[in-house]
Design a protein around this motif. Structure first.
Motif: not given
Length: 431
Positions: A60, A64, A74, A78, A81, A132, A135-136, A139-140, A143
């Motif tokens: 994963s 990226y 990505w 994701a 992940y 992970n 990092t993601y 995008k998701m 954070h």
């Protein structure tokens, strides 16, 4: 008393039909007369399952950071992940049930000659998932820095506990076993081959499994760097300094210990040569600590420059070498050094595997965790190389080579996952 109970009571602790089998790496775990659910719970749901989480999480991260990734790749990363995260939670819950059903299984699994080597994959899997998540996260849906710092400190303490307790337990168990067996080193060394000249299972083999307990320490630096990358550079100096300090301390411990293991492994290779196919797969683990240290040195160097910038002197001009700038140059240099060490071990492991590639691909190579370790080693070297390539402005030829390595790693991961799923679907877990 039933006949089944009588057989269980009469079976020795090393009976091939008893749970937690395997006095050697190649010893199978047979079901015997165990009920299917208990056979699966005790002999299949082992610590080695976290290797799947580690390899999936690594792939994963790889997706990226591909230099020439296609648009919205990505999303695929994701999804992997999320798969790794769900598998981690399911495995963790299963292990809770496993040790509640049979509490003695906890100690038995830790001192087991093969499963005990994989105990430290739990904090290692958590560290990979931490990378992970950071990092993601953006995008998701964003954070949370406080959550990342919390999980970082949980990972740090788990890494310390497991990297010390796991080998310590194994050392104590082996010394006790030797006293009970009443055999000295001289007798063991003279019995490495039987009368027919066949290799004795007690003969030392060139395997990289001994690196597993220290790998969580080797992930502390990259974990610290990814948390620092999401922290503000103002008002959090002390927090950033403590995160970096612990990351460097644990990373240093990991690489120093790994050098000792690499030295021992090199001696084993000189004396005994390459082992069977399953041990050749684990040789890739020898490249991982150096690859992760290269990644840690490079990424922490950039964060040192960001969080501890050059301070102006009394005349208002910036001094040449001070603070984060000195750490930056030192970190990039160390990143190159350990990248070279990692590449050397990676090439040696790859050359050794080519000698037994037919057996490794089509033969019996254990529970498949060896291939997940190969994938993890590929991904670790790729991410470390990628970080250095980014620092040096993406030299085209090397970037293309690293891209090909990354794509090949993803393909191997997909094949290994597909083969594992097919085996489960065909009832292979009953064996």
């Amino acid at each position: 008393m039933s006949a089944r109970d009588t057989r269980r009571m009469s079976a020795s602790p090393h009976d091939d039909r008893a749970p937690l089998l395997g006095r050697t790496v190649d010893a199978p775990r047979e079901r015997g007369d165990l009920p299917l659910w208990r056979h699966v719970l005790e002999n299949k749901m082992t610590w080695a399952l976290y290797n799947i989480v580690i390899s999936s999480g690594s792939v994963s991260l790889l997706l990226y950071t591909l230099p020439y990734r296609v648009h919205r790749l990505w999303v695929f990363g994701a999804a992997i992940y999320v798969f790794a995260l769900i598998l981690f939670l399911v495995t963790l819950l299963t292990h809770v049930v496993r040790f509640l059903v049979r509490p003695s299984m906890l100690r038995d699994s830790i001192v087991h000659p093969t499963e005990g080597q994989h105990v430290s994959t739990l904090p290692l899997a958590l560290g990979v998932l931490l990378l992970n998540g950071a990092t993601y996260g953006e995008k998701m849906g964003g954070h949370n820095v406080h959550a990342m710092k919390t999980f970082y400190w949980i990972f740090v303490w788990l890494a310390i506990i497991f990297s010390v307790a796991s080998p310590l337990t194994l050392f104590s168990h082996m010394s006790t076993s030797m006293r009970h067996n009443g055999r000295g080193r001289g007798m063991a060394s003279t019995n490495n081959h039987n009368s027919s000249g066949a290799h004795n299972p007690d003969t030392p083999s060139s395997t990289g499994l001994s690196f597993l307990p220290i790998l969580p320490l080797s992930l502390a630096g990259p974990a610290a760097a990814v948390v620092l990358a999401h922290m503000k550079t103002t008002g959090q100096h002390n927090a950033a300094l403590s995160i970096m300090a612990f990351g460097v301390a644990l990373q240093g411990a990991g690489i120093i210990l790994s050098i000792g293991h690499q030295t021992h492994l090199l001696g084993q290779l000189h004396k005994y040569g390459f082992g069977p196919a399953n041990s050749r797969l684990s040789l890739f683990l020898a490249s991982v600590p150096s690859a992760l240290t290269s990644l840690a040195a490079t990424s922490l160097a950039e964060q040192a420059l960001r969080h501890f910038p050059t301070q102006p002197d009394h005349d208002g001009a910036a001094t040449d070498i001070v603070g984060g700038l000195a750490l930056y140059y030192f970190g990039i240099t160390m990143g190159l050094v350990f990248w070279g060490v990692s590449t050397w071990w990676f090439v040696i492991a790859a050359a050794g595997l080519l000698g037994e590639v037919k057996e490794a691909v089509g033969g019996r190579t254990g529970d498949g965790s060896g291939w997940h370790q190969v994938i993890f080693a590929h991904a670790a070297l790729f991410v470390a190389s990628n970080e250095l390539l980014r620092v040096f402005a993406w030299p085209k030829g090397l970037t293309i080579v690293n891209e090909l390595l990354g794509v090949a790693t993803v393909l191997v991961w997909a094949i290994v996952i597909l083969v594992g799923a097919t085996r489960i679907g065909s009832g292979g877990y009953r064996d």
